[in-house]
Design a protein around this motif. Sequence first.
Motif, PDB file in Angstrom:
ATOM      1  N   LYS A 165       0.730  -1.261   0.120  1.00  0.00           N
ATOM      2  CA  LYS A 165      -0.082  -0.159  -0.009  1.00  0.00           C
ATOM      3  C   LYS A 165       0.804   1.292  -0.011  1.00  0.00           C
ATOM      4  O   LYS A 165       0.392   2.257  -0.646  1.00  0.00           O
ATOM      5  CB  LYS A 165      -0.889  -0.016   1.414  1.00  0.00           C
ATOM      6  CG  LYS A 165      -2.066  -1.160   1.011  1.00  0.00           C
ATOM      7  CD  LYS A 165      -3.002  -0.909   2.225  1.00  0.00           C
ATOM      8  CE  LYS A 165      -4.115  -1.954   2.028  1.00  0.00           C
ATOM      9  NZ  LYS A 165      -5.128  -1.959   3.302  1.00  0.00           N
ATOM     10  N   GLN A 166       2.037   1.372   0.823  1.00  0.00           N
ATOM     11  CA  GLN A 166       2.890   2.326   0.638  1.00  0.00           C
ATOM     12  C   GLN A 166       3.453   2.439  -0.443  1.00  0.00           C
ATOM     13  O   GLN A 166       3.759   3.706  -0.884  1.00  0.00           O
ATOM     14  CB  GLN A 166       4.009   2.236   1.829  1.00  0.00           C
ATOM     15  CG  GLN A 166       3.743   2.260   3.366  1.00  0.00           C
ATOM     16  CD  GLN A 166       2.972   3.720   3.536  1.00  0.00           C
ATOM     17  OE1 GLN A 166       1.948   4.034   3.746  1.00  0.00           O
ATOM     18  NE2 GLN A 166       4.094   4.810   3.784  1.00  0.00           N
ATOM     19  N   ARG A 201      13.735  -2.614   0.908  1.00  0.00           N
ATOM     20  CA  ARG A 201      12.219  -3.022   0.782  1.00  0.00           C
ATOM     21  C   ARG A 201      11.844  -2.325  -0.298  1.00  0.00           C
ATOM     22  O   ARG A 201      10.790  -2.716  -0.977  1.00  0.00           O
ATOM     23  CB  ARG A 201      11.578  -2.840   1.877  1.00  0.00           C
ATOM     24  CG  ARG A 201      12.096  -3.504   3.097  1.00  0.00           C
ATOM     25  CD  ARG A 201      11.302  -3.459   4.516  1.00  0.00           C
ATOM     26  NE  ARG A 201      10.320  -4.441   4.338  1.00  0.00           N
ATOM     27  CZ  ARG A 201      10.189  -5.731   4.340  1.00  0.00           C
ATOM     28  NH1 ARG A 201      11.387  -6.305   4.400  1.00  0.00           N
ATOM     29  NH2 ARG A 201       8.966  -6.323   4.262  1.00  0.00           N
ATOM     30  N   LEU A 202      12.107  -0.941  -0.675  1.00  0.00           N
ATOM     31  CA  LEU A 202      11.788  -0.327  -1.646  1.00  0.00           C
ATOM     32  C   LEU A 202      11.853  -0.959  -2.930  1.00  0.00           C
ATOM     33  O   LEU A 202      10.865  -1.154  -3.886  1.00  0.00           O
ATOM     34  CB  LEU A 202      12.436   1.295  -1.683  1.00  0.00           C
ATOM     35  CG  LEU A 202      11.355   2.376  -2.214  1.00  0.00           C
ATOM     36  CD1 LEU A 202      10.152   2.215  -1.619  1.00  0.00           C
ATOM     37  CD2 LEU A 202      12.130   3.473  -1.988  1.00  0.00           C
ATOM     38  N   GLN A 203      13.038  -1.454  -3.234  1.00  0.00           N
ATOM     39  CA  GLN A 203      13.545  -2.010  -4.449  1.00  0.00           C
ATOM     40  C   GLN A 203      12.936  -3.297  -4.707  1.00  0.00           C
ATOM     41  O   GLN A 203      12.263  -3.667  -5.806  1.00  0.00           O
ATOM     42  CB  GLN A 203      15.044  -2.381  -4.393  1.00  0.00           C
ATOM     43  CG  GLN A 203      15.968  -1.227  -4.532  1.00  0.00           C
ATOM     44  CD  GLN A 203      16.011  -0.454  -5.980  1.00  0.00           C
ATOM     45  OE1 GLN A 203      15.125  -0.705  -6.760  1.00  0.00           O
ATOM     46  NE2 GLN A 203      16.907   0.228  -6.062  1.00  0.00           N
ATOM     47  N   LEU A 204      12.442  -3.919  -3.648  1.00  0.00           N
ATOM     48  CA  LEU A 204      11.706  -5.459  -3.784  1.00  0.00           C
ATOM     49  C   LEU A 204      10.427  -5.080  -4.134  1.00  0.00           C
ATOM     50  O   LEU A 204       9.788  -5.785  -4.977  1.00  0.00           O
ATOM     51  CB  LEU A 204      11.834  -6.060  -2.198  1.00  0.00           C
ATOM     52  CG  LEU A 204      12.842  -6.867  -1.944  1.00  0.00           C
ATOM     53  CD1 LEU A 204      12.752  -7.314  -0.633  1.00  0.00           C
ATOM     54  CD2 LEU A 204      12.915  -8.094  -2.654  1.00  0.00           C
ATOM     55  N   GLY A 205       9.693  -4.069  -3.547  1.00  0.00           N
ATOM     56  CA  GLY A 205       8.346  -3.642  -3.654  1.00  0.00           C
ATOM     57  C   GLY A 205       8.081  -3.272  -5.239  1.00  0.00           C
ATOM     58  O   GLY A 205       7.242  -3.646  -5.839  1.00  0.00           O
ATOM     59  N   VAL A 258      15.354   9.575  -1.193  1.00  0.00           N
ATOM     60  CA  VAL A 258      14.030  10.395  -0.983  1.00  0.00           C
ATOM     61  C   VAL A 258      13.066   9.623  -0.725  1.00  0.00           C
ATOM     62  O   VAL A 258      12.213   9.836   0.051  1.00  0.00           O
ATOM     63  CB  VAL A 258      14.131  11.707  -2.095  1.00  0.00           C
ATOM     64  CG1 VAL A 258      12.802  12.263  -2.067  1.00  0.00           C
ATOM     65  CG2 VAL A 258      15.341  12.574  -1.940  1.00  0.00           C
ATOM     66  N   LEU A 259      12.916   8.908  -1.727  1.00  0.00           N
ATOM     67  CA  LEU A 259      11.598   7.997  -1.807  1.00  0.00           C
ATOM     68  C   LEU A 259      11.324   7.125  -0.573  1.00  0.00           C
ATOM     69  O   LEU A 259      10.437   6.755   0.097  1.00  0.00           O
ATOM     70  CB  LEU A 259      11.628   7.080  -3.003  1.00  0.00           C
ATOM     71  CG  LEU A 259      11.446   8.060  -4.352  1.00  0.00           C
ATOM     72  CD1 LEU A 259      11.571   7.043  -5.432  1.00  0.00           C
ATOM     73  CD2 LEU A 259      10.071   8.820  -4.464  1.00  0.00           C
ATOM     74  N   SER A 260      12.727   6.686   0.017  1.00  0.00           N
ATOM     75  CA  SER A 260      12.709   5.750   1.253  1.00  0.00           C
ATOM     76  C   SER A 260      12.244   6.737   2.183  1.00  0.00           C
ATOM     77  O   SER A 260      11.474   6.090   3.197  1.00  0.00           O
ATOM     78  CB  SER A 260      14.020   5.470   1.562  1.00  0.00           C
ATOM     79  OG  SER A 260      14.210   4.653   2.650  1.00  0.00           O
ATOM     80  N   ARG A 261      12.706   7.986   2.429  1.00  0.00           N
ATOM     81  CA  ARG A 261      12.147   8.734   3.551  1.00  0.00           C
ATOM     82  C   ARG A 261      10.568   9.109   3.456  1.00  0.00           C
ATOM     83  O   ARG A 261      10.033   8.959   4.522  1.00  0.00           O
ATOM     84  CB  ARG A 261      13.076  10.034   3.665  1.00  0.00           C
ATOM     85  CG  ARG A 261      14.415  10.039   4.128  1.00  0.00           C
ATOM     86  CD  ARG A 261      14.852  11.589   4.411  1.00  0.00           C
ATOM     87  NE  ARG A 261      14.838  12.225   3.429  1.00  0.00           N
ATOM     88  CZ  ARG A 261      15.894  12.247   2.585  1.00  0.00           C
ATOM     89  NH1 ARG A 261      17.126  11.772   2.626  1.00  0.00           N
ATOM     90  NH2 ARG A 261      16.049  13.232   1.499  1.00  0.00           N
ATOM     91  N   GLU A 262       9.985   9.297   2.284  1.00  0.00           N
ATOM     92  CA  GLU A 262       8.906   9.550   1.930  1.00  0.00           C
ATOM     93  C   GLU A 262       7.689   8.193   2.364  1.00  0.00           C
ATOM     94  O   GLU A 262       6.621   8.599   2.941  1.00  0.00           O
ATOM     95  CB  GLU A 262       8.704   9.823   0.514  1.00  0.00           C
ATOM     96  CG  GLU A 262       7.139  10.147   0.173  1.00  0.00           C
ATOM     97  CD  GLU A 262       6.611  11.422   1.017  1.00  0.00           C
ATOM     98  OE1 GLU A 262       5.420  11.470   0.985  1.00  0.00           O
ATOM     99  OE2 GLU A 262       7.355  12.381   1.275  1.00  0.00           O
TER     100      GLU A 262
END
Length: 344
Positions: free
Chosen positions: A232-233, A264-268, A253-257
Amino acid sequence: MITIFVKSVGIKQIIDEINKGLKGTIKNEFGEQTLHFDNKIGKGSIRIIGFDWGISLLDYNVLFYEDVKMVFEISGNSPIEFLFISEGNLKYSPNGKFVDLERFQNVILSNKTNAENSFLFPANELIKVNFIQIIKQEYRKKANNNINSLQDSILSIFRMDNPDVAFQHLGNYNIRIADYIKDLNACSETGMIKSLTIEGQLNLILAMQLLEHRNYENRTVLPDSLSKSDLKQIHKLADYIIDNISSPLSIEVLSRESGLSPKRLQLGFQLLYNKSVNEYVRKLKLELARDLLKDFDMNISEIVYAIGYKSRSYFSKRFFEYYGILPTEYRSQLKNKFKANIID
């Protein structure tokens, strides 16, 4: 909709009963039964392999031209089914009401005694899904099965403590299991080597799916897994990227947001969009630039600024790599087409 009924747990019987509906051809080689079909119903293959202690693999690589419902009517105790979808999405119903089974989601199912499982394959969607089935009473005969080490919820299914209660685990989303599935389907060996390789991979996949279940129950997320809240994030982050396309959009930047770690961001993004974060951002920038080039009131330098690039030459290079044409040439084609339409 086409409905196919399967009433057996035997390997040969299952593939024969599926083929009654799909009208393909069956190949038997080294203990594998593979159904191939390419007709007005759809195209693809379905493979089933049996192993010792009640374990079998049933995998689908199919594209149907209309909805296909497969109904498994099992008399007696239903097997435990470990599902993993590599492509597409399925719907599942143990009682007439369908639930969604999603790509990369860890799914474990076991229906109640003398019940039927229905799986709905949607039309015009490539589906790649693996079913690892375990006949519980057979597996319990295996020496050192160690089922007593499992979580209580799934242990009771192996022991058949509550045969009139269905079990359904719709867990987290795991990229690492997807990699094991790729290895399973990529085996190019034959005979004994192939059988041993596939059986070894099945054991690894089962271990990963049981591990994900344990961590899900303990509310611990594996390093290579993502929860529904994580997804969802990332969906929200995709909207943020569009709204801030001219701003710096680094992974930091996107990780902080999002509140998610860079890993986990890359995985998503890999799971949802099959792209790295940078690839996804670059794609959006270039697609927006293509649309802005249709607005003849904006010059190319203004477009470069609007999508957050600092160099016009860098933008031209990326645009050419993605579309095979320079932005100046693309705009020129648009203008010529516009003039031709006015003359007509």
